[in-house]
Design an enzyme around this catalytic site. Sequence first.
Site, PDB file in Angstrom:
ATOM      1  N   LYS A   3      38.371  59.547  43.720  1.00  0.00           N
ATOM      2  CA  LYS A   3      38.184  59.076  42.335  1.00  0.00           C
ATOM      3  C   LYS A   3      36.850  58.358  42.267  1.00  0.00           C
ATOM      4  CE  LYS A   3      42.871  58.433  40.597  1.00  0.00           C
ATOM      5  NZ  LYS A   3      43.820  57.449  40.023  1.00  0.00           N
ATOM      6  N   HIS A   5      40.081  41.929  40.857  1.00  0.00           N
ATOM      7  CA  HIS A   5      41.028  43.052  40.746  1.00  0.00           C
ATOM      8  C   HIS A   5      42.226  42.855  41.678  1.00  0.00           C
ATOM      9  CE1 HIS A   5      42.538  47.138  40.432  1.00  0.00           C
ATOM     10  NE2 HIS A   5      42.520  47.205  41.747  1.00  0.00           N
ATOM     11  N   GLU A  62      46.018  45.021  48.072  1.00  0.00           N
ATOM     12  CA  GLU A  62      46.218  46.488  48.098  1.00  0.00           C
ATOM     13  C   GLU A  62      46.973  46.892  49.369  1.00  0.00           C
ATOM     14  OE1 GLU A  62      45.397  48.346  45.527  1.00  0.00           O
ATOM     15  OE2 GLU A  62      43.731  47.335  44.499  1.00  0.00           O
ATOM     16  N   ARG A  97      50.853  60.659  43.113  1.00  0.00           N
ATOM     17  CA  ARG A  97      49.707  59.756  43.283  1.00  0.00           C
ATOM     18  C   ARG A  97      49.809  58.524  42.377  1.00  0.00           C
ATOM     19  NH1 ARG A  97      43.278  61.269  44.266  1.00  0.00           N
ATOM     20  NH2 ARG A  97      42.633  59.105  44.398  1.00  0.00           N
ATOM     21  N   HIS A 119      49.591  47.812  39.151  1.00  0.00           N
ATOM     22  CA  HIS A 119      48.321  47.950  38.448  1.00  0.00           C
ATOM     23  C   HIS A 119      48.442  47.956  36.927  1.00  0.00           C
ATOM     24  CE1 HIS A 119      46.667  48.607  42.376  1.00  0.00           C
ATOM     25  NE2 HIS A 119      45.453  48.805  41.900  1.00  0.00           N
ATOM     26  N   ASN A 160      49.580  53.227  41.776  1.00  0.00           N
ATOM     27  CA  ASN A 160      49.315  52.256  40.712  1.00  0.00           C
ATOM     28  C   ASN A 160      50.342  51.134  40.678  1.00  0.00           C
ATOM     29  OD1 ASN A 160      47.052  53.658  39.700  1.00  0.00           O
ATOM     30  ND2 ASN A 160      48.425  55.120  38.733  1.00  0.00           N
ATOM     31  N   HIS A 174      46.228  45.325  35.475  1.00  0.00           N
ATOM     32  CA  HIS A 174      45.090  45.737  34.661  1.00  0.00           C
ATOM     33  C   HIS A 174      45.029  44.935  33.361  1.00  0.00           C
ATOM     34  CE1 HIS A 174      42.210  48.641  32.941  1.00  0.00           C
ATOM     35  NE2 HIS A 174      41.901  48.812  34.218  1.00  0.00           N
ATOM     36  N   LYS A 200      47.552  56.688  52.075  1.00  0.00           N
ATOM     37  CA  LYS A 200      46.803  57.211  50.928  1.00  0.00           C
ATOM     38  C   LYS A 200      46.442  58.672  51.156  1.00  0.00           C
ATOM     39  CE  LYS A 200      43.462  56.465  47.374  1.00  0.00           C
ATOM     40  NZ  LYS A 200      42.558  55.570  46.667  1.00  0.00           N
ATOM     41  N   GLU A 223      46.500  63.542  40.663  1.00  0.00           N
ATOM     42  CA  GLU A 223      47.468  62.652  40.030  1.00  0.00           C
ATOM     43  C   GLU A 223      48.287  63.316  38.930  1.00  0.00           C
ATOM     44  OE1 GLU A 223      46.129  58.593  39.757  1.00  0.00           O
ATOM     45  OE2 GLU A 223      47.525  58.187  38.136  1.00  0.00           O
ATOM     46  N   ARG A 245      24.379  69.381  40.403  1.00  0.00           N
ATOM     47  CA  ARG A 245      25.742  69.916  40.214  1.00  0.00           C
ATOM     48  C   ARG A 245      26.661  69.632  41.395  1.00  0.00           C
ATOM     49  NH1 ARG A 245      23.039  74.301  37.772  1.00  0.00           N
ATOM     50  NH2 ARG A 245      23.068  74.017  35.510  1.00  0.00           N
TER      51      ARG A 245
HETATM   52  N1  LIG Z   1      37.940  54.969  43.379  1.00  0.00           N
HETATM   53  C1  LIG Z   1      39.083  54.379  43.580  1.00  0.00           C
HETATM   54  O1  LIG Z   1      40.079  55.006  43.967  1.00  0.00           O
HETATM   55  C2  LIG Z   1      39.180  52.898  43.401  1.00  0.00           C
HETATM   56  C3  LIG Z   1      40.322  52.214  43.804  1.00  0.00           C
HETATM   57  C4  LIG Z   1      40.346  50.823  43.668  1.00  0.00           C
HETATM   58  C5  LIG Z   1      39.250  50.156  43.123  1.00  0.00           C
HETATM   59  N2  LIG Z   1      38.158  50.872  42.733  1.00  0.00           N
HETATM   60  C6  LIG Z   1      36.966  50.194  42.209  1.00  0.00           C
HETATM   61  O2  LIG Z   1      36.438  49.374  43.229  1.00  0.00           O
HETATM   62  C7  LIG Z   1      35.700  48.309  42.642  1.00  0.00           C
HETATM   63  C8  LIG Z   1      36.056  47.035  43.349  1.00  0.00           C
HETATM   64  O3  LIG Z   1      35.695  47.154  44.699  1.00  0.00           O
HETATM   65  P1  LIG Z   1      35.420  45.890  45.627  1.00  0.00           P
HETATM   66  O4  LIG Z   1      36.532  44.935  45.467  1.00  0.00           O
HETATM   67  O5  LIG Z   1      35.083  46.419  46.949  1.00  0.00           O
HETATM   68  O6  LIG Z   1      34.197  45.181  44.875  1.00  0.00           O
HETATM   69  P2  LIG Z   1      32.604  45.227  45.090  1.00  0.00           P
HETATM   70  O7  LIG Z   1      32.129  46.505  45.584  1.00  0.00           O
HETATM   71  O8  LIG Z   1      32.035  44.737  43.813  1.00  0.00           O
HETATM   72  O9  LIG Z   1      32.391  44.118  46.209  1.00  0.00           O
HETATM   73  C9  LIG Z   1      32.805  42.786  45.980  1.00  0.00           C
HETATM   74  C10 LIG Z   1      31.719  41.793  46.356  1.00  0.00           C
HETATM   75  O10 LIG Z   1      31.623  41.737  47.773  1.00  0.00           O
HETATM   76  C11 LIG Z   1      30.272  41.932  48.190  1.00  0.00           C
HETATM   77  N3  LIG Z   1      30.356  42.581  49.492  1.00  0.00           N
HETATM   78  C12 LIG Z   1      30.786  43.844  49.753  1.00  0.00           C
HETATM   79  N4  LIG Z   1      30.863  44.039  51.066  1.00  0.00           N
HETATM   80  C13 LIG Z   1      30.463  42.896  51.666  1.00  0.00           C
HETATM   81  C14 LIG Z   1      30.348  42.494  53.014  1.00  0.00           C
HETATM   82  N5  LIG Z   1      30.717  43.275  54.022  1.00  0.00           N
HETATM   83  N6  LIG Z   1      29.868  41.255  53.261  1.00  0.00           N
HETATM   84  C15 LIG Z   1      29.549  40.423  52.234  1.00  0.00           C
HETATM   85  N7  LIG Z   1      29.661  40.727  50.953  1.00  0.00           N
HETATM   86  C16 LIG Z   1      30.122  41.970  50.672  1.00  0.00           C
HETATM   87  C17 LIG Z   1      29.629  42.705  47.085  1.00  0.00           C
HETATM   88  O11 LIG Z   1      28.244  42.499  47.048  1.00  0.00           O
HETATM   89  C18 LIG Z   1      30.333  42.140  45.859  1.00  0.00           C
HETATM   90  O12 LIG Z   1      29.704  40.962  45.457  1.00  0.00           O
HETATM   91  C19 LIG Z   1      36.044  48.316  41.179  1.00  0.00           C
HETATM   92  O13 LIG Z   1      34.963  48.853  40.468  1.00  0.00           O
HETATM   93  C20 LIG Z   1      37.236  49.241  41.085  1.00  0.00           C
HETATM   94  O14 LIG Z   1      37.294  49.925  39.840  1.00  0.00           O
HETATM   95  C21 LIG Z   1      38.104  52.214  42.862  1.00  0.00           C
HETATM   96 ZN   LIG Z   2      43.599  48.578  42.955  1.00  0.00          ZN
END
Ligand SMILES: NC(=O)c1ccc[n+]([C@@H]2O[C@H](COP(=O)([O-])OP(=O)(O)OC[C@H]3O[C@@H](n4cnc5c(N)ncnc54)[C@H](O)[C@@H]3O)[C@@H](O)[C@H]2O)c1
Ligand SMILES: [Zn+2]
Length: 375
Positions: free
Chosen positions: A148, A272, A190, A247, A254, A251, A258, A233, A243, A126
């Site tokens: 999030k 992304h 971003e 907040r 986005h 976006n 998206h 942020k 949000e 929980r």
């Molecule tokens: N929670 C939120 O507020 C929020 C906001 C924006 C995006 N997201 C989410 O984040 C995700 C995208 O995140 P991301 O772009 O970090 O992608 P990711 O976590 O998939 O990483 C991208 C790639 O980089 C590699 N990688 C990560 N760190 C590394 C490092 N230091 N050295 C070498 N390789 C490395 C990973 O293995 C992967 O192949 C999506 O799922 C998206 O929905 C969430």
């Molecule tokens: Zn984003």
Amino acid sequence: MSESICRVEVALGPRSYAILIGQGLIATAGPQITAALPGAKAALVADATVLKSHGPAIVRSLGEAGILAGEPVIVPSGEASKSFGELERVTRQLLQMGLERRDLIIALGGGMIGDLVGFAASILRRGVRAVQVPTTLLAQVDSSVGGKTGINTPEGKNLIGAFHQPSLVIADLDTLGTLPVRELRAGYAEVVKYGLLGSKAFFERLETSFTRLLDGSSPEERADMVKTCCEMKAGIVARDETETGERALLNLGHTFGHALEAAAGFSQRLLHGEAVAIGLCLASRFSELNGHCPKGTAERVERHVAAAGLPVSIGSVSFGRTVIPSALVRLMQQDKKVVRGNPTLVLLSDIGSAFISRDHGWEAIERFLENQMHG
Ligand SMILES: NC(=O)c1ccc[n+]([C@@H]2O[C@H](COP(=O)([O-])OP(=O)(O)OC[C@H]3O[C@@H](n4cnc5c(N)ncnc54)[C@H](O)[C@@H]3O)[C@@H](O)[C@H]2O)c1
Ligand SMILES: [Zn+2]
């Protein structure tokens, strides 16, 4: 512990936490966590790729601090791991490890692992505490902060999830040294977003320093960039955690982005951040064409986005199939932010100043996209 650690506070009353930003921080994770969250055991859940390069340093530090619980839980790299299957595997492994309610889970990796582990922490017994150790630029400036969390299902991205704030964020800038340049650039989109939505001065700083920010030749400037984004942020999240209003400004770019990501099948064809880069250009152009911001704004945004090596137009995306404007509009209509069928767009009144608009209908958006794609 190093003295050059920047610290940003996320002020959320009893759920407040610190974001630590600096170099070499992973090697000090043990003492940092013990200082901030005394008495807890920590289970490490890591992205498989990231574990190879950065696992040994964090495991050593946690071990020396005497807080490491069990072996690291390894999650295959890639968005496909943000799934019910991985959620089940990870949570059950953590239970088998004997993780208790007062213990915590560390997420080591990018936004994928942060979202998955954050959600796992929100439901395990929980709710247990989570520490985010973001290793992509995107995760350091965006996804690790704000609470999030969630996973994807065949019905859509991030449709299952929870708000669950981390208890500490440790952003080690050195981890960006192993990040592929394409991922780094995608995260930079971003960063540009923050300048556009909230600070003209920051955007102007980016315009003059982006080369050093991307090539990593100035760690001080990089630290400052990540800190500025986190401060912005943190401020927005503290004022509007779930949000209901402000907040949504995060976006910016986005809603368009998206739809493009979806049209490209959420694949390596368009990351992304690359979709966000195009989305920022489209939002600027749409704002300017509708008289919301001064002439020349869109061109200035596009110039910077292109200079950073990011795509600026829909035409530059190879979707792998024919994509028509009405199809993009349909994808935009599936966005979570659609309120009773009306488009909710984040638009610019100037560089550094965004607002939420419900004044433009779907027809106008489709005409705009038609022009952008064929005009
Ligand atoms: N929670 C939120 O507020 C929020 C906001 C924006 C995006 N997201 C989410 O984040 C995700 C995208 O995140 P991301 O772009 O970090 O992608 P990711 O976590 O998939 O990483 C991208 C790639 O980089 C590699 N990688 C990560 N760190 C590394 C490092 N230091 N050295 C070498 N390789 C490395 C990973 O293995 C992967 O192949 C999506 O799922 C998206 O929905 C969430
Ligand atoms: Zn984003």
